[in-house]
Scaffold this motif. Structure first.
Motif, PDB file in Angstrom:
ATOM      1  N   UNK A   1       1.642 -14.800 -25.777  1.00 33.67           N
ATOM      2  CA  UNK A   1       2.115 -13.418 -25.819  1.00 33.67           C
ATOM      3  C   UNK A   1       2.153 -12.863 -27.242  1.00 33.67           C
ATOM      4  N   UNK A   2       2.009 -11.538 -27.344  1.00 31.86           N
ATOM      5  CA  UNK A   2       2.248 -10.861 -28.619  1.00 31.86           C
ATOM      6  C   UNK A   2       3.737 -10.884 -28.951  1.00 31.86           C
ATOM      7  N   UNK A   3       4.535 -10.599 -27.933  1.00 25.35           N
ATOM      8  CA  UNK A   3       5.997 -10.661 -28.059  1.00 25.35           C
ATOM      9  C   UNK A   3       6.563 -11.201 -26.753  1.00 25.35           C
ATOM     10  N   UNK A   4       7.791 -11.713 -26.840  1.00 25.25           N
ATOM     11  CA  UNK A   4       8.458 -12.230 -25.654  1.00 25.25           C
ATOM     12  C   UNK A   4       8.430 -13.745 -25.595  1.00 25.25           C
ATOM     13  N   UNK A   5       9.173 -14.292 -24.670  1.00 26.67           N
ATOM     14  CA  UNK A   5       9.338 -15.741 -24.563  1.00 26.67           C
ATOM     15  C   UNK A   5       8.645 -16.279 -23.318  1.00 26.67           C
TER      16      UNK A   5
ATOM     17  N   UNK B   1       8.629 -20.065 -21.405  1.00 30.39           N
ATOM     18  CA  UNK B   1       8.986 -21.474 -21.271  1.00 30.39           C
ATOM     19  C   UNK B   1       8.228 -22.069 -20.088  1.00 30.39           C
ATOM     20  N   UNK B   2       7.443 -23.103 -20.347  1.00 31.46           N
ATOM     21  CA  UNK B   2       6.728 -23.836 -19.314  1.00 31.46           C
ATOM     22  C   UNK B   2       7.318 -25.230 -19.239  1.00 31.46           C
ATOM     23  N   UNK B   3       8.038 -25.484 -18.163  1.00 30.09           N
ATOM     24  CA  UNK B   3       8.730 -26.774 -18.026  1.00 30.09           C
ATOM     25  C   UNK B   3       9.626 -27.024 -19.244  1.00 30.09           C
ATOM     26  N   UNK B   4      10.347 -25.956 -19.664  1.00 32.39           N
ATOM     27  CA  UNK B   4      11.289 -25.980 -20.780  1.00 32.39           C
ATOM     28  C   UNK B   4      10.627 -26.110 -22.155  1.00 32.39           C
ATOM     29  N   UNK B   5       9.305 -25.966 -22.225  1.00 30.66           N
ATOM     30  CA  UNK B   5       8.596 -25.997 -23.501  1.00 30.66           C
ATOM     31  C   UNK B   5       8.271 -24.562 -23.906  1.00 30.66           C
ATOM     32  N   UNK B   6       8.614 -24.188 -25.134  1.00 26.80           N
ATOM     33  CA  UNK B   6       8.336 -22.845 -25.625  1.00 26.80           C
ATOM     34  C   UNK B   6       6.857 -22.733 -26.013  1.00 26.80           C
ATOM     35  N   UNK B   7       6.085 -22.065 -25.164  1.00 27.50           N
ATOM     36  CA  UNK B   7       4.634 -22.015 -25.335  1.00 27.50           C
ATOM     37  C   UNK B   7       4.223 -21.212 -26.557  1.00 27.50           C
ATOM     38  N   UNK B   8       4.935 -20.149 -26.845  1.00 22.68           N
ATOM     39  CA  UNK B   8       4.521 -19.235 -27.915  1.00 22.68           C
ATOM     40  C   UNK B   8       4.519 -19.909 -29.281  1.00 22.68           C
ATOM     41  N   UNK B   9       5.279 -20.973 -29.432  1.00 26.56           N
ATOM     42  CA  UNK B   9       5.390 -21.639 -30.727  1.00 26.56           C
ATOM     43  C   UNK B   9       4.379 -22.772 -30.909  1.00 26.56           C
ATOM     44  N   UNK B  10       3.517 -23.011 -29.921  1.00 26.65           N
ATOM     45  CA  UNK B  10       2.608 -24.146 -29.976  1.00 26.65           C
ATOM     46  C   UNK B  10       1.341 -23.830 -30.761  1.00 26.65           C
ATOM     47  N   UNK B  11       0.786 -24.855 -31.397  1.00 24.55           N
ATOM     48  CA  UNK B  11      -0.510 -24.726 -32.066  1.00 24.55           C
ATOM     49  C   UNK B  11      -1.616 -24.720 -31.007  1.00 24.55           C
ATOM     50  N   UNK B  12      -2.834 -24.399 -31.421  1.00 17.53           N
ATOM     51  CA  UNK B  12      -3.954 -24.400 -30.482  1.00 17.53           C
ATOM     52  C   UNK B  12      -4.158 -25.778 -29.856  1.00 17.53           C
ATOM     53  N   UNK B  13      -4.015 -26.832 -30.661  1.00 12.59           N
ATOM     54  CA  UNK B  13      -4.180 -28.188 -30.130  1.00 12.59           C
ATOM     55  C   UNK B  13      -3.085 -28.521 -29.126  1.00 12.59           C
TER      56      UNK B  13
END
Length: 231
Positions: A59-63, A65-77
């Motif tokens: 997302x550009x903005x917003x949160x 959580x996938x199975x309690x993991x914050x997706x927006x903060x993840x690297x491409x890998x």
């Protein structure tokens, strides 16, 4: 909760005169074992939402959580890894590799996951058996009908034991009879524990799900379970 997105925006050209808000403040929760269809016309935002839910985009903005993991903060890998572990994709165009057999197409994502060869074989055979394709596992896509190719794509999606099956217009390239068979297969997968998210523009197809989420202009304008729709 398996999926939780809160006030999600996907904005292209943010701040520019021609900015496009493909998603405009979307909030959605999907629990384990649900069968949800996301329906909307072309340009409604459903493909963008699918890409975000499937960790193909962020997302550009917003949160999120996938199975309690914050997706927006993840690297491409990290996105690639969580995608391979959590989501099995089924596409309208099948997306099979033409030089590989049905067996090898199902095996490929498991190789990327690093699953040992012995474990791969057992899972592949189980998945192909579930979609009645063990008799065609040595065939290449060009030797299979459209329905058979889609069954191989389903086997590929379920062999990795990903908790989410995400189907993007899975019957769009099929005749009505074969399409109905594919939808029956998705229903059976849901009954045996898979969370199924169906992306479609077809209201009749969407009604196979237990819950229908309707998108329009990047916003959710409807979210009803089957019992509510029958009233």
């Amino acid at each position: 909760m398996l999926i939780c997105i809160n006030d999600v925006y996907k904005i292209y050209g943010e701040g520019l005169e021609n900015e496009v808000r493909a998603l405009n403040g979307v909030s959605l929760e999907i629990d384990y074992g649900e069968y949800v269809s996301i329906i909307g016309t072309s340009g409604s935002g459903k493909s963008t939402l699918m890409n975000i839910l499937g960790c193909l985009d962020v997302p550009t903005r917003g949160a999120y959580l996938l199975d309690d993991i914050s997706v927006r903060e993840l690297s491409d890998n990290d996105l690639s890894r969580i995608r391979s572990l959590k989501v099995g994709f089924i596409f309208q165009g099948y997306n099979l590799i033409p030089t590989l057999t049905a067996y090898e197409n199902v095996e490929l994502p498991m190789i990327y996951q690093g699953v040992p060869a012995g474990q791969r074989r057992a899972a592949i055979l189980e998945a192909l058996e579930r979609v009645d394709m063990t008799g065609r596992m040595g065939h290449h896509p060009s030797e299979l009908s459209g329905g058979q190719q889609q069954r191989v794509a389903i086997a590929r999606a379920i062999a990795t034991k990903a908790p989410i099956i995400m189907a993007d217009e899975p019957t769009g390239a099929l005749d009505s009879k074969t399409g109905a068979q594919i939808m029956d297969t998705l229903s059976e997968l849901n009954k045996t524990g898979s969370t199924v998210i169906l992306i479609t523009h077809d209201l009749a197809i969407s009604k196979r799900a237990n819950r229908i989420v309707q998108l329009k202009d990047g916003k959710i304008v409807g979210d009803k379970v089957k019992e509510e729709l029958a009233q």
